[in-house]
Design an enzyme around this catalytic site. Structure first.
Site, PDB file in Angstrom:
ATOM      1  N   ARG A  10      -9.597   0.227   9.069  1.00 27.44           N
ATOM      2  CA  ARG A  10      -9.123  -1.015   9.342  1.00 27.44           C
ATOM      3  C   ARG A  10      -9.950  -1.868  10.170  1.00 27.44           C
ATOM      4  NH1 ARG A  10      -3.234   0.414   9.084  1.00 27.44           N
ATOM      5  NH2 ARG A  10      -2.154  -1.479   9.333  1.00 27.44           N
TER       6      ARG A  10
ATOM      7  N   LYS B  32       0.634  -1.142   0.100  1.00 25.62           N
ATOM      8  CA  LYS B  32      -0.158  -0.061   0.051  1.00 25.62           C
ATOM      9  C   LYS B  32       0.833   1.283  -0.205  1.00 25.62           C
ATOM     10  CE  LYS B  32      -2.147  -1.226   3.850  1.00 25.62           C
ATOM     11  NZ  LYS B  32      -1.236  -2.442   4.072  1.00 25.62           N
TER      12      LYS B  32
ATOM     13  N   ARG C 114       0.289  -9.058  13.609  1.00 23.34           N
ATOM     14  CA  ARG C 114      -0.412  -8.053  12.610  1.00 23.34           C
ATOM     15  C   ARG C 114      -1.163  -8.615  11.464  1.00 23.34           C
ATOM     16  NH1 ARG C 114       4.645  -5.076  10.935  1.00 23.34           N
ATOM     17  NH2 ARG C 114       3.329  -3.916   9.458  1.00 23.34           N
TER      18      ARG C 114
ATOM     19  N   ARG D  17      11.494  -5.305   4.920  1.00 20.82           N
ATOM     20  CA  ARG D  17      11.186  -3.897   4.679  1.00 20.82           C
ATOM     21  C   ARG D  17      12.170  -2.992   5.596  1.00 20.82           C
ATOM     22  NH1 ARG D  17       5.278  -1.684   5.497  1.00 20.82           N
ATOM     23  NH2 ARG D  17       5.369  -2.510   7.743  1.00 20.82           N
TER      24      ARG D  17
ATOM     25  N   ARG E 257      11.470  -0.962  10.716  1.00 18.40           N
ATOM     26  CA  ARG E 257      10.418  -0.577  11.969  1.00 18.40           C
ATOM     27  C   ARG E 257      10.305  -1.525  13.031  1.00 18.40           C
ATOM     28  NH1 ARG E 257       4.971   0.457   8.488  1.00 18.40           N
ATOM     29  NH2 ARG E 257       4.254  -0.648  10.319  1.00 18.40           N
TER      30      ARG E 257
HETATM   31  P1  ADP Z   1       1.116  -1.573   7.318  1.00 19.15           P
HETATM   32  O1  ADP Z   1       1.704  -0.538   6.295  1.00 19.15           O
HETATM   33  O2  ADP Z   1       2.552  -2.469   7.774  1.00 19.15           O
HETATM   34  O3  ADP Z   1       0.206  -1.945   7.491  1.00 19.15           O
HETATM   35  P2  ADP Z   1       0.685   0.733   9.027  1.00 19.15           P
HETATM   36  O4  ADP Z   1       1.822   1.507   8.886  1.00 19.15           O
HETATM   37  O5  ADP Z   1      -0.407   1.112   8.351  1.00 19.15           O
HETATM   38  O6  ADP Z   1       1.328  -0.856   8.942  1.00 19.15           O
HETATM   39  O7  ADP Z   1       0.409   0.633  10.761  1.00 19.15           O
HETATM   40  C1  ADP Z   1       1.215   0.305  11.745  1.00 19.15           C
HETATM   41  C2  ADP Z   1       0.481   0.122  12.937  1.00 19.15           C
HETATM   42  O8  ADP Z   1      -0.272   1.366  13.469  1.00 19.15           O
HETATM   43  C3  ADP Z   1      -0.591  -0.702  12.907  1.00 19.15           C
HETATM   44  O9  ADP Z   1      -0.010  -2.051  13.233  1.00 19.15           O
HETATM   45  C4  ADP Z   1      -1.405  -0.236  13.908  1.00 19.15           C
HETATM   46  O10 ADP Z   1      -1.032  -0.655  15.146  1.00 19.15           O
HETATM   47  C5  ADP Z   1      -1.381   1.350  13.995  1.00 19.15           C
HETATM   48  N1  ADP Z   1      -2.544   1.452  12.947  1.00 19.15           N
HETATM   49  C6  ADP Z   1      -2.031   2.215  11.509  1.00 19.15           C
HETATM   50  N2  ADP Z   1      -3.681   2.505  11.144  1.00 19.15           N
HETATM   51  C7  ADP Z   1      -4.480   2.201  12.122  1.00 19.15           C
HETATM   52  C8  ADP Z   1      -5.823   2.163  12.010  1.00 19.15           C
HETATM   53  N3  ADP Z   1      -6.650   2.479  10.912  1.00 19.15           N
HETATM   54  N4  ADP Z   1      -6.528   1.653  12.802  1.00 19.15           N
HETATM   55  C9  ADP Z   1      -5.897   1.307  14.231  1.00 19.15           C
HETATM   56  N5  ADP Z   1      -4.449   1.078  14.212  1.00 19.15           N
HETATM   57  C10 ADP Z   1      -3.932   1.715  13.239  1.00 19.15           C
HETATM   58  P1  ADP Z   2       2.097  -1.997   3.208  1.00 17.71           P
HETATM   59  O1  ADP Z   2       2.233  -0.388   3.038  1.00 17.71           O
HETATM   60  O2  ADP Z   2       0.977  -2.501   2.544  1.00 17.71           O
HETATM   61  O3  ADP Z   2       2.544  -2.373   4.579  1.00 17.71           O
HETATM   62  P2  ADP Z   2       4.673  -1.685   1.788  1.00 17.71           P
HETATM   63  O4  ADP Z   2       4.341  -0.623   0.522  1.00 17.71           O
HETATM   64  O5  ADP Z   2       5.625  -0.838   3.141  1.00 17.71           O
HETATM   65  O6  ADP Z   2       3.429  -2.289   2.336  1.00 17.71           O
HETATM   66  O7  ADP Z   2       5.650  -2.984   1.433  1.00 17.71           O
HETATM   67  C1  ADP Z   2       6.065  -3.911   2.271  1.00 17.71           C
HETATM   68  C2  ADP Z   2       7.549  -4.416   1.919  1.00 17.71           C
HETATM   69  O8  ADP Z   2       7.406  -4.923   0.443  1.00 17.71           O
HETATM   70  C3  ADP Z   2       8.402  -3.232   1.354  1.00 17.71           C
HETATM   71  O9  ADP Z   2       9.756  -3.646   1.679  1.00 17.71           O
HETATM   72  C4  ADP Z   2       8.357  -3.088  -0.233  1.00 17.71           C
HETATM   73  O10 ADP Z   2       9.631  -2.528  -0.644  1.00 17.71           O
HETATM   74  C5  ADP Z   2       8.164  -4.478  -0.514  1.00 17.71           C
HETATM   75  N1  ADP Z   2       6.974  -4.573  -1.517  1.00 17.71           N
HETATM   76  C6  ADP Z   2       6.111  -3.679  -2.011  1.00 17.71           C
HETATM   77  N2  ADP Z   2       5.610  -3.940  -3.285  1.00 17.71           N
HETATM   78  C7  ADP Z   2       6.021  -5.289  -3.716  1.00 17.71           C
HETATM   79  C8  ADP Z   2       6.133  -6.084  -4.786  1.00 17.71           C
HETATM   80  N3  ADP Z   2       5.216  -5.885  -5.706  1.00 17.71           N
HETATM   81  N4  ADP Z   2       7.021  -6.997  -4.817  1.00 17.71           N
HETATM   82  C9  ADP Z   2       7.927  -7.376  -3.928  1.00 17.71           C
HETATM   83  N5  ADP Z   2       8.146  -6.511  -2.956  1.00 17.71           N
HETATM   84  C10 ADP Z   2       7.257  -5.542  -2.539  1.00 17.71           C
END
Ligand code: ADP
Ligand code: ADP
Ligand code: ZN
Length: 215
Positions: A88, A13, A171, A127, A160
């Site tokens: 979420r 995302k 998660r 990541r 992270r």
């Molecule tokens: P990822 O990109 O790996 O899905 P995020 O950066 O979106 O992770 O979120 C990291 C953490 O922040 C989540 O595990 C949660 O604890 C918190 N968080 C983020 N967005 C939300 C949301 N919409 N509702 C509740 N917690 C959230």
């Molecule tokens: P999210 O925001 O959904 O948690 P991220 O965009 O942070 O996901 O991506 C998670 C990890 O996977 C990062 O290290 C990113 O560089 C890698 N990644 C993202 N898209 C792809 C893809 N299409 N194929 C392989 N790795 C990817």
């Protein structure tokens, strides 16, 4: 345009959002990023949120809904916004509908990036993010040109706290239980567009653009 990026942790995302925000110039709202910045600043909200984030749990709905409601009222959201990581839970989705109704606005699309679990674990544990600008990399799948250095700004890359294997596992469970029901929620409202997230980053971007340009 008001767009939601939906998908499990690690689906890509944030990676796609970086690209889409550049292409469309839309405001970017990542609740995860806003929460991490509050944690860094040590605000009261940050202190509260950190306890949940470190455990891989969701921060309480009322906290994140408050953040998003406030953010949507900022002037750069006038032309729309890209929501990453929100809603979420079904409670958050209902609150968003209410907030948008009060603003006389509505959602245009929910882009769901689908990836299976094994791949998600590999993505999350590899990541790396830039400490300075937040750009996302992967040690194998999307490495920076110079090891541990951000291509965009020269900043240092770091892992992270919540990308450890134990927290990642939690998660993913939380996603299944609390967030996955949103797929049906938005399907019923005819807003859902599912994209195969097991492709190259560029191929996924192309498919998302095709969806958005048809709206
Ligand atoms: P990822 O990109 O790996 O899905 P995020 O950066 O979106 O992770 O979120 C990291 C953490 O922040 C989540 O595990 C949660 O604890 C918190 N968080 C983020 N967005 C939300 C949301 N919409 N509702 C509740 N917690 C959230
Ligand atoms: P999210 O925001 O959904 O948690 P991220 O965009 O942070 O996901 O991506 C998670 C990890 O996977 C990062 O290290 C990113 O560089 C890698 N990644 C993202 N898209 C792809 C893809 N299409 N194929 C392989 N790795 C990817
Ligand atoms: Zn950077």
């Amino acid at each position: 345009m008001l767009i939601i990026l939906l998908g499990p942790p690690g689906a890509g995302k944030g990676t796609q959002a970086e690209f889409l925000v550049q292409k469309y110039g839309s405001a970017y709202i990542s609740t995860g990023e806003i929460l991490r910045s509050a944690v860094k600043k040590g605000t009261a909200m940050g202190k509260q949120a950190k306890q949940y984030m470190d455990q891989g749990q969701l921060v309480p709905d009322e906290v994140v809904v408050g953040i998003v409601q406030e953010r949507l009222l900022e002037p750069d959201c006038g032309q729309g916004a890209l929501l990453d990581g929100f809603p979420r839970t079904v409670v958050q989705a209902r609150s968003l509908d209410r907030v948008l109704g009060e603003m006389n606005s509505r959602l245009d699309a929910v882009v769901h990036i689908a990836v299976e679990e094994e791949e998600l674990i590999a993505r999350l544990t590899g990541r790396r993010v830039c400490r300075d600008c937040g750009a996302t990399y992967h040690v194998k799948f999307n490495p920076p040109k110079v090891r541990n250095i951000c291509d965009q700004c020269g900043g240092e890359l770091s892992q992270r706290d919540d990308d450890s294997l134990a927290t990642v596992t939690e998660r993913l469970l939380v996603y299944k239980k609390q967030t996955e029901p949103l797929i049906e929620y938005y399907q019923k409202r005819n807003l859902l567009y599912t994209i195969d997230g097991n492709q190259e980053i560029g191929a996924i971007s192309t498919q998302i653009i095709t969806v958005l340009d048809q709206l």
